[in-house]
Design an enzyme around this catalytic site. Structure first.
Site, PDB file in Angstrom:
ATOM      1  N   HIS A   1       0.825  -1.223   0.000  1.00  0.00           N
ATOM      2  CA  HIS A   1       0.000   0.000   0.000  1.00  0.00           C
ATOM      3  C   HIS A   1       0.853   1.264   0.000  1.00  0.00           C
ATOM      4  O   HIS A   1       0.767   2.104  -0.905  1.00  0.00           O
ATOM      5  CB  HIS A   1      -0.854   0.063   1.273  1.00  0.00           C
ATOM      6  CG  HIS A   1      -1.669  -1.138   1.551  1.00  0.00           C
ATOM      7  ND1 HIS A   1      -2.893  -1.350   0.981  1.00  0.00           N
ATOM      8  CD2 HIS A   1      -1.449  -2.197   2.377  1.00  0.00           C
ATOM      9  CE1 HIS A   1      -3.406  -2.480   1.434  1.00  0.00           C
ATOM     10  NE2 HIS A   1      -2.547  -3.018   2.280  1.00  0.00           N
TER      11      HIS A   1
HETATM   12  C1  BDR Z   1      -2.636   0.620   5.619  1.00  0.00           C
HETATM   13  O1  BDR Z   1      -2.750   0.098   6.929  1.00  0.00           O
HETATM   14  C2  BDR Z   1      -1.501  -0.334   7.384  1.00  0.00           C
HETATM   15  O2  BDR Z   1      -1.590  -1.609   7.941  1.00  0.00           O
HETATM   16  C3  BDR Z   1      -0.551  -0.284   6.221  1.00  0.00           C
HETATM   17  O3  BDR Z   1       0.738   0.089   6.661  1.00  0.00           O
HETATM   18  C4  BDR Z   1      -1.159   0.742   5.308  1.00  0.00           C
HETATM   19  O4  BDR Z   1      -0.711   2.041   5.643  1.00  0.00           O
HETATM   20  C5  BDR Z   1      -3.418  -0.271   4.678  1.00  0.00           C
HETATM   21  O5  BDR Z   1      -4.765  -0.268   5.032  1.00  0.00           O
END
Ligand code: BDR
Ligand code: CA
Length: 309
Positions: free
Chosen positions: A238
């Site tokens: 992400h």
């Molecule tokens: C987001 O949530 C976190 O677990 C990850 O680092 C990312 O920023 C994804 O939903």
């Protein structure tokens, strides 16, 4: 001229990728790293930011941020990232210490003193940035753009409706979405395209450097929940989408629209709402990423990892 950036993050495995990419990129000048609670508690995310920077031999200062949401209850993502947020034994404990100054003070001081506009890359809950804007609304004139990972044009991951970073602190997120500064949003609708498949992880490992091997191992650790819960072929990277967009915006299709977040309790708490037809006639200053050139993204990521130790 390198783009001056501040990285506000909660490392976190995908945050670690994001930091690595930013460190490797000649086109970015990281002025500081500010930490937030999120994936795990603040003491871990701060230690993890220092661990990553130390491991890369970087002395970029780390400023600890706020340790909880403005109003919401604390949630975490240790199910995805492990109990400490970064289960990477080869990246040892930090040798450097966090700065005595807190993240919000650093952000305000740095923005107010800067002659040029600064880009903020946010890859965790938006609490630090919201408090910054409440304490010093004038800093908006010094922000080039806030590039953040959070929300989704479709479904959630931490609730059926909401993405994790938004769900952590929807009230803070709404303060950012209301702010009159340009923003680029990377929600799950696009970050779930950035899947570290076995072939892509192999390409990292095959780089032959420490970084390729350790980051390949980290993605394998990260993929468990993605395989079991979502049936994905690997983990979703992400947060690195934010840095990739800064370096190569042509890798993403974006569309400008008004975005808000549901701050009332109920099924949709923390869900982002996208006014793609500008039905409400409100100001639009969020460029929402809709699609990614995924092969191009992984080519950039792998190239940047190859430049590190
Ligand atoms: C987001 O949530 C976190 O677990 C990850 O680092 C990312 O920023 C994804 O939903
Ligand atoms: Ca994150």
């Amino acid at each position: 001229m390198a783009i001056p950036v501040i990285m506000d993050c909660d490392p976190g495995i995908d945050d670690a990728f994001s930091l690595a990419m930013a460190i490797a990129a000649d086109d970015l000048n990281i002025l500081g790293v500010t930490t937030t609670y999120g994936n795990v508690g603040l003491s871990y995310t701060t230690a993890n930011a220092l661990r990553i920077l130390d491991w890369f031999g970087s002395d970029i200062p780390v400023y600890p941020g706020i340790d909880r949401a403005l109003l919401g209850k604390l949630v975490d993502a240790s199910e995805y990232h492990g109990a400490t947020g970064l289960e990477a034994p080869e990246i040892g404990p930090p040798t450097n210490s966090p700065q005595a100054e807190d993240a919000v003070s650093f952000l305000i001081r740095t923005l107010q003193a800067s002659q040029e506009k600064i880009t903020i890359v946010a890859s965790g809950p938006l609490t630090n940035l919201a408090v910054m804007l409440r304490l010093a609304p004038d800093v908006t004139s010094k922000i080039e753009r806030i590039v953040f990972m959070g929300g989704s044009t479709d479904y959630g991951n931490d609730s059926p409706a909401a993405e994790f970073n938004m769900l952590c602190d929807p009230h803070a997120a709404q303060i950012i979405l209301d702010a009159n500064v340009p923003k680029t949003m990377f929600g799950l609708n696009v970050t779930h395209q950035a899947i570290a498949t076995p072939a892509r992880v192999r390409a990292m490992r095959d780089l032959g450097n420490d970084t390729g091997r350790v980051f390949a191992d980290m993605s394998v650790f990260f993929e468990k929940v993605y395989r079991e819960r979502y049936g994905f072929e690997g983990s979703a990277l992400h947060d690195p989408c934010t840095v990739a967009w800064l370096l190569k915006p042509e890798l993403f299709e974006t569309r400008r629209m008004r975005v808000d977040v549901e701050t009332n309790s109920g099924l949709s708490f923390g869900r982002t709402v996208h006014d793609i037809w500008n039905i409400a006639g409100n100001s639009c200053h969020t460029d929402v990423a809709l699609n990614a050139n995924v092969d191009g993204f992984f080519a950039l990521l792998t190239d940047l990892l190859s430049r590190l130790r």
